[in-house]
Design a protein around this motif. Structure first.
Motif, PDB file in Angstrom:
ATOM      1  N   ALA A   1     -10.596 -15.401  -5.047  1.00 55.22           N
ATOM      2  CA  ALA A   1     -11.456 -14.499  -5.966  1.00 55.22           C
ATOM      3  C   ALA A   1     -12.087 -13.456  -4.891  1.00 55.22           C
ATOM      4  CB  ALA A   1     -12.391 -15.005  -6.839  1.00 55.22           C
TER       5      ALA A   1
ATOM      6  N   ARG B   1       2.651  -9.223  -8.766  1.00 52.45           N
ATOM      7  CA  ARG B   1       1.218  -9.928  -9.244  1.00 52.45           C
ATOM      8  C   ARG B   1       1.225 -11.205  -8.284  1.00 52.45           C
ATOM      9  NH1 ARG B   1       2.391  -8.300 -14.778  1.00 52.45           N
ATOM     10  NH2 ARG B   1       3.617 -10.351 -15.185  1.00 52.45           N
TER      11      ARG B   1
ATOM     12  N   THR C   1      -7.010  -7.434 -15.243  1.00 51.53           N
ATOM     13  CA  THR C   1      -7.725  -6.465 -14.401  1.00 51.53           C
ATOM     14  C   THR C   1      -9.222  -7.093 -13.809  1.00 51.53           C
ATOM     15  OG1 THR C   1      -7.089  -4.777 -16.045  1.00 51.53           O
ATOM     16  CG2 THR C   1      -8.671  -4.248 -14.176  1.00 51.53           C
TER      17      THR C   1
ATOM     18  N   ARG D   1      -9.225 -10.987  -3.937  1.00 49.16           N
ATOM     19  CA  ARG D   1      -8.819  -9.930  -4.920  1.00 49.16           C
ATOM     20  C   ARG D   1     -10.032  -8.964  -4.953  1.00 49.16           C
ATOM     21  NH1 ARG D   1      -7.665 -14.252  -9.409  1.00 49.16           N
ATOM     22  NH2 ARG D   1      -5.567 -14.927  -9.300  1.00 49.16           N
ATOM     23  N   GLY D   2      -9.395  -7.435  -4.899  1.00 52.04           N
ATOM     24  CA  GLY D   2     -10.335  -6.372  -4.958  1.00 52.04           C
ATOM     25  C   GLY D   2     -10.842  -6.087  -3.670  1.00 52.04           C
TER      26      GLY D   2
ATOM     27  N   GLY E   1      -7.871  -9.406 -11.197  1.00 48.29           N
ATOM     28  CA  GLY E   1      -7.521  -8.635 -10.230  1.00 48.29           C
ATOM     29  C   GLY E   1      -8.536  -8.143  -9.474  1.00 48.29           C
ATOM     30  N   LYS E   2      -9.823  -8.059  -9.905  1.00 42.92           N
ATOM     31  CA  LYS E   2     -10.684  -7.252  -8.995  1.00 42.92           C
ATOM     32  C   LYS E   2     -11.475  -8.219  -8.605  1.00 42.92           C
ATOM     33  CE  LYS E   2     -13.713  -5.176 -12.668  1.00 42.92           C
ATOM     34  NZ  LYS E   2     -14.057  -4.138 -13.157  1.00 42.92           N
ATOM     35  N   GLY E   3     -11.207  -9.626  -8.625  1.00 41.83           N
ATOM     36  CA  GLY E   3     -12.037 -10.667  -8.201  1.00 41.83           C
ATOM     37  C   GLY E   3     -13.017 -11.310  -8.856  1.00 41.83           C
TER      38      GLY E   3
ATOM     39  N   ASP F   1      -5.064  -7.360 -21.589  1.00 42.59           N
ATOM     40  CA  ASP F   1      -5.001  -6.635 -20.295  1.00 42.59           C
ATOM     41  C   ASP F   1      -6.125  -6.703 -19.376  1.00 42.59           C
ATOM     42  OD1 ASP F   1      -2.360  -6.522 -20.868  1.00 42.59           O
ATOM     43  OD2 ASP F   1      -2.110  -4.437 -20.759  1.00 42.59           O
TER      44      ASP F   1
ATOM     45  N   MET G   1      -0.876 -11.115  -5.318  1.00 38.24           N
ATOM     46  CA  MET G   1      -2.572 -11.397  -5.657  1.00 38.24           C
ATOM     47  C   MET G   1      -2.745 -12.968  -6.444  1.00 38.24           C
ATOM     48  SD  MET G   1      -3.917  -8.125  -7.520  1.00 38.24           S
ATOM     49  CE  MET G   1      -5.506  -8.299  -7.108  1.00 38.24           C
TER      50      MET G   1
ATOM     51  N   VAL H   1      -6.844  -6.833  -1.335  1.00 39.17           N
ATOM     52  CA  VAL H   1      -5.666  -6.182  -2.006  1.00 39.17           C
ATOM     53  C   VAL H   1      -6.028  -6.156  -3.566  1.00 39.17           C
ATOM     54  CG1 VAL H   1      -4.979  -8.885  -2.267  1.00 39.17           C
ATOM     55  CG2 VAL H   1      -3.557  -6.835  -3.083  1.00 39.17           C
ATOM     56  N   SER H   2      -5.703  -5.049  -4.137  1.00 41.15           N
ATOM     57  CA  SER H   2      -6.278  -4.637  -5.492  1.00 41.15           C
ATOM     58  C   SER H   2      -4.996  -3.854  -6.198  1.00 41.15           C
ATOM     59  CB  SER H   2      -7.483  -3.996  -5.759  1.00 41.15           C
ATOM     60  OG  SER H   2      -7.307  -2.686  -4.924  1.00 41.15           O
ATOM     61  N   MET H   3      -5.188  -3.912  -7.524  1.00 41.72           N
ATOM     62  CA  MET H   3      -4.188  -3.404  -8.279  1.00 41.72           C
ATOM     63  C   MET H   3      -4.622  -2.508  -9.369  1.00 41.72           C
ATOM     64  SD  MET H   3      -1.319  -5.739 -10.644  1.00 41.72           S
ATOM     65  CE  MET H   3      -0.795  -6.792  -9.257  1.00 41.72           C
TER      66      MET H   3
ATOM     67  N   ALA I   1      -6.209  -1.632 -19.982  1.00 48.59           N
ATOM     68  CA  ALA I   1      -6.483  -2.518 -18.533  1.00 48.59           C
ATOM     69  C   ALA I   1      -8.142  -2.346 -18.358  1.00 48.59           C
ATOM     70  CB  ALA I   1      -5.804  -1.944 -17.528  1.00 48.59           C
TER      71      ALA I   1
ATOM     72  N   LEU J   1      -1.560 -13.431  -9.435  1.00 49.56           N
ATOM     73  CA  LEU J   1      -2.152 -13.034 -10.675  1.00 49.56           C
ATOM     74  C   LEU J   1      -1.420 -13.406 -11.844  1.00 49.56           C
ATOM     75  CD1 LEU J   1      -4.972 -11.730 -11.311  1.00 49.56           C
ATOM     76  CD2 LEU J   1      -3.430  -9.413 -11.264  1.00 49.56           C
ATOM     77  N   ASN J   2      -0.015 -14.277 -11.552  1.00 45.97           N
ATOM     78  CA  ASN J   2       0.525 -14.640 -12.782  1.00 45.97           C
ATOM     79  C   ASN J   2      -0.228 -15.589 -13.582  1.00 45.97           C
ATOM     80  OD1 ASN J   2       3.005 -12.872 -12.451  1.00 45.97           O
ATOM     81  ND2 ASN J   2       3.360 -13.986 -10.386  1.00 45.97           N
ATOM     82  N   PRO J   3       0.279 -15.714 -14.812  1.00 42.31           N
ATOM     83  CA  PRO J   3      -0.677 -16.912 -15.720  1.00 42.31           C
ATOM     84  C   PRO J   3      -0.604 -18.387 -14.903  1.00 42.31           C
ATOM     85  CG  PRO J   3       0.966 -16.049 -16.895  1.00 42.31           C
ATOM     86  CD  PRO J   3       1.131 -15.137 -15.762  1.00 42.31           C
ATOM     87  N   PRO J   4      -1.783 -18.823 -14.376  1.00 46.33           N
ATOM     88  CA  PRO J   4      -1.909 -19.942 -13.598  1.00 46.33           C
ATOM     89  C   PRO J   4      -1.348 -21.197 -14.132  1.00 46.33           C
ATOM     90  CG  PRO J   4      -4.006 -19.222 -14.009  1.00 46.33           C
ATOM     91  CD  PRO J   4      -3.145 -18.193 -14.373  1.00 46.33           C
ATOM     92  N   ARG J   5      -1.449 -21.454 -15.531  1.00 47.91           N
ATOM     93  CA  ARG J   5      -1.096 -22.503 -16.150  1.00 47.91           C
ATOM     94  C   ARG J   5       0.496 -22.493 -16.107  1.00 47.91           C
ATOM     95  NH1 ARG J   5      -3.689 -23.485 -21.736  1.00 47.91           N
ATOM     96  NH2 ARG J   5      -5.024 -21.617 -21.077  1.00 47.91           N
TER      97      ARG J   5
ATOM     98  N   PHE K   1      -2.915  -1.069 -13.034  1.00 49.00           N
ATOM     99  CA  PHE K   1      -2.000  -1.565 -14.158  1.00 49.00           C
ATOM    100  C   PHE K   1      -1.294  -0.381 -14.649  1.00 49.00           C
ATOM    101  CE2 PHE K   1      -5.048  -4.761 -13.173  1.00 49.00           C
ATOM    102  CZ  PHE K   1      -4.072  -5.965 -13.238  1.00 49.00           C
TER     103      PHE K   1
END
Lengths: 328, 317
Positions: A85, A52, B219, A88-89, B222-224, B215, A55, A92-94, A102, A57-61, A96
């Motif tokens: 942003a 994560r 997602t 992302r996508g 994650g897709k921006g 979740d 990108m 690089v994309s993910m 998801a 994507l870990n919880p920012p706070r 889950f």
């Protein structure tokens, strides 16, 4: 040529009022374009957190992330939320782990693909619709046209994961991250998804980083494998060599505890003890308390990565280091 | 979808019948004799019997219910025992007044509740959350008749800014949406809005907080997707739950404003019910309760239909 992914001394801590969890404690690796790396490890080893981080994507706070993470030339540690942003996508994309949760339950599959395309590209609704249909055909969803109008709950787990892959691929990313994408699926569906991912990776020429705890999955899909323990890569190497002849005692234990071709007729072994609590990381080798070959030197400091042959490395003082020149 | 709609509307018929039976029974189970309220205590027995006969109160209860139901189905709610006027002629303006009050109050309450709850849910655990939650707890805890009296003392007596009672300079019948009338609406509407504000805040906070932890939000990030895109997803996911609570609250406000309407002498159904209860005015009481109950049934029906339209996971056939 610059590698697709360039990670140096990546550290991730989760800070809350009561405790600080050191989830990732200095990870270094590069990934070439079109290469597939598999990060292998048990629950809590930091593999998903590492993924994560690629990108952010870990919880920012809660997350404190340091080190260098470059993906496709973008510095992910310092870049703004807004340009993140955009990356992302598209770059690089993910995919889950849980295709059940998801996807947004109240929007159709088609809409969830379309919104991704239209977020990153200036494209008409009709063209986006057409692209969405092509993507569903690309991930081999039968009667794709009808499935565009389907809601996630109307699809089976395997189809949902295919839809998830279609979303992830919708803007042709250079790097695809997969977080245990087959763990929640039936065994027969698992292999279909793996074969699909491998085919798509070859067709589209993506780099793939795949996180799993399943050695069979790693053997199926990876070019290179990294074994993770307590937030560090403790061993890294080409998949066949690492599977045949693991260097690190933990990797040896992991292979000994798994059913695969080489151990037919033998009893499976277990690794004694449990992984360390990452709220208090030990000063020495994190595996030392469970290791059969532990020496006083293991407890003194974290072993540096040693490379006995080019392309392979392990963080264990028992591994001979023959390749000082190639490590640089 | 069309079959679901028809079926759901048909379901409302037996529910309404049951509701009317309960209305009828409750009024007759309640102690007190309606005749005593309208005849002098020393009236001869023959006169009492005569009046009972005129109103049909000498017949067995099931027959009374049957007759009443027949009349109601003809659109006739009967005549008030106290005034002799037809129930409908009193009930219609009262219902209109209560609708104005309830809809205004719920609009205030819903808008504030949605904003506070949305902020609290998004920024859970921060000072924003704590402030919104404080408002919500205060909203549900403060007794609204007390709040109404405080508002009257503050804004009408001390500041002299707003009228304390009534529904307009000309009384109950000549409502118009101009300032001369709206100023009468402000205090009762604000007082009445406090409870739905609190309840909606709590509901939306819970729903939004739960959705933000799901979740699929990851997602989306994650897709921006940008925060405003994600907001749209959260709204559509939260809407069915929030709407059902809002529908119920509007229903409660329609029937539950007796105290506030009495404090502000607002000539609505609550006010009407209050006087009907004290005078044992059975036809008026039955008619009012029936209308309020039917409102509730209708609101529930609407909420169900909207929910079904919004959430694809609810089966439609």
């Amino acid at each position: 040529m610059e590698p697709l992914v360039h990670v140096r001394d990546l550290k991730v801590r989760f800070v809350s009022r009561d405790s600080t969890v050191h989830a990732v404690n200095g990870v270094d690796f590069d990934l070439a374009p079109r290469e597939t790396l598999c990060i292998l490890g048990e629950s809590g080893s930091g593999k998903s957190v590492t993924l994560r981080s690629l990108m952010r994507l870990n919880p920012p706070r809660l997350t404190k992330m340091t080190g260098t993470v470059r993906v496709g030339g973008h510095d992910l540690v310092t870049t703004s939320e807004r340009s993140l942003a955009d990356i992302r996508g598209s770059v690089v994309s993910m995919i889950f782990q849980e295709p059940m949760t998801a996807l947004d339950p109240v929007f159709t599959i088609g809409m969830q693909i379309r919104e991704t395309i239209r977020r990153h590209e200036t494209i008409s609704r009709e063209d986006a619709e057409r692209r969405a249909l092509e993507l569903l055909e690309l991930v081999q969803i039968p009667s794709a046209k009808r499935r565009l109008a389907a809601y996630p709950h109307e699809l089976s787990g395997g189809l949902r994961q295919r839809a998830m892959i279609a979303i992830a691929l919708s803007c042709r990313p250079k790097l695809l991250l997969a977080d245990e994408p087959t763990t929640a699926l039936d065994a027969t569906v698992q292999i279909q998804i793996l074969l699909l991912l491998r085919k798509l990776q070859q067709d589209m020429g993506m780099g793939v980083i795949f996180v799993t705890h399943d050695l069979g999955v790693a053997a199926e899909i990876a070019d290179r494998v990294a074994v993770m323990y307590a937030g560090r890569f403790i061993e890294e190497g080409p998949v066949s060599a690492l599977m045949r002849d693991p260097l690190h005692p933990y990797a040896q234990g992991l292979l000994g505890a798994t059913v695969h071709g080489g151990v037919r007729g033998k009893r499976l072994t277990t690794i004694p003890g449990a992984p360390p609590n990452l709220a208090q990381v030990p000063t020495g080798c994190a595996f030392a308390p469970r290791c059969a070959y532990v020496e006083p030197a293991c407890l003194a400091a974290v072993p540096a990565a040693r490379s006995p042959i080019p392309g392979r490395a392990a963080r264990c003082i028992r591994v001979p280091d023959h390749a000082v020149s190639t490590a640089a | 979808m069309i079959f679901y709609l028809i079926r759901r509307v048909l379901y409302a018929i037996p529910i309404s019948l049951a509701v009317s039976l309960v209305c009828f029974m409750l009024v007759h189970i309640a102690p007190g004799d309606p005749i005593n309220a309208i005849v002098p205590p020393d009236a001869p027995q023959a006169v009492v019997e005569q009046i009972k006969h005129e109103y049909g109160l000498d017949k067995p209860l099931p027959v009374q219910f049957g007759l009443w139901l027949y009349q109601v189905s003809q659109g006739d709610l009967g005549r008030s025992l106290a005034t002799g006027r037809s129930v409908w002629s009193d009930l219609r303006p009262a219902t209109a007044n209560t609708l104005r009050l309830a809809v205004t109050a719920s609009l205030i309450g819903f808008v504030l509740g949605l904003i506070l709850g949305g902020l609290a849910g998004t920024f859970r655990g921060t000072w924003i959350d704590r402030i919104a939650t404080t408002f919500a707890v205060a909203g549900v805890s403060i007794p609204h008749y007390w709040l109404g009296m405080v508002m009257v003392i503050l804004f009408s007596v001390t500041l002299g800014a707003l009228p304390a009672m009534g529904a307009g300079p000309g009384g109950a019948t000549d409502w118009a949406w101009d300032w001369a009338h709206i100023q009468y609406l402000i205090l009762p509407a604000v007082t009445l809005s406090v409870i739905p504000m609190g309840i909606i805040t709590r509901t939306v906070r819970g729903v939004v907080g739960e959705i933000m932890n799901q979740d699929f939000v990851n997602t989306l990030r994650g897709k921006g997707m940008l925060p405003r895109n994600i907001f749209l997803h959260v709204v559509k996911n939260a809407a069915p739950n929030a709407l059902s609570v809002m529908g119920l609250q509007l229903g409660y406000l329609m029937g539950g404003s007796i105290l506030v309407e009495t404090v502000f002498s607002w000539p609505g159904t609550g006010f009407l019910l209050n006087s009907a209860i004290f005078q044992r005015d059975i036809p008026l009481l039955q008619g009012t309760i029936l209308v309020l109950a039917l409102f509730f049934v209708a609101l529930n029906l609407i909420v169900d239909l909207v929910q079904t339209a919004l959430d694809p996971r609810i089966k439609r056939s």
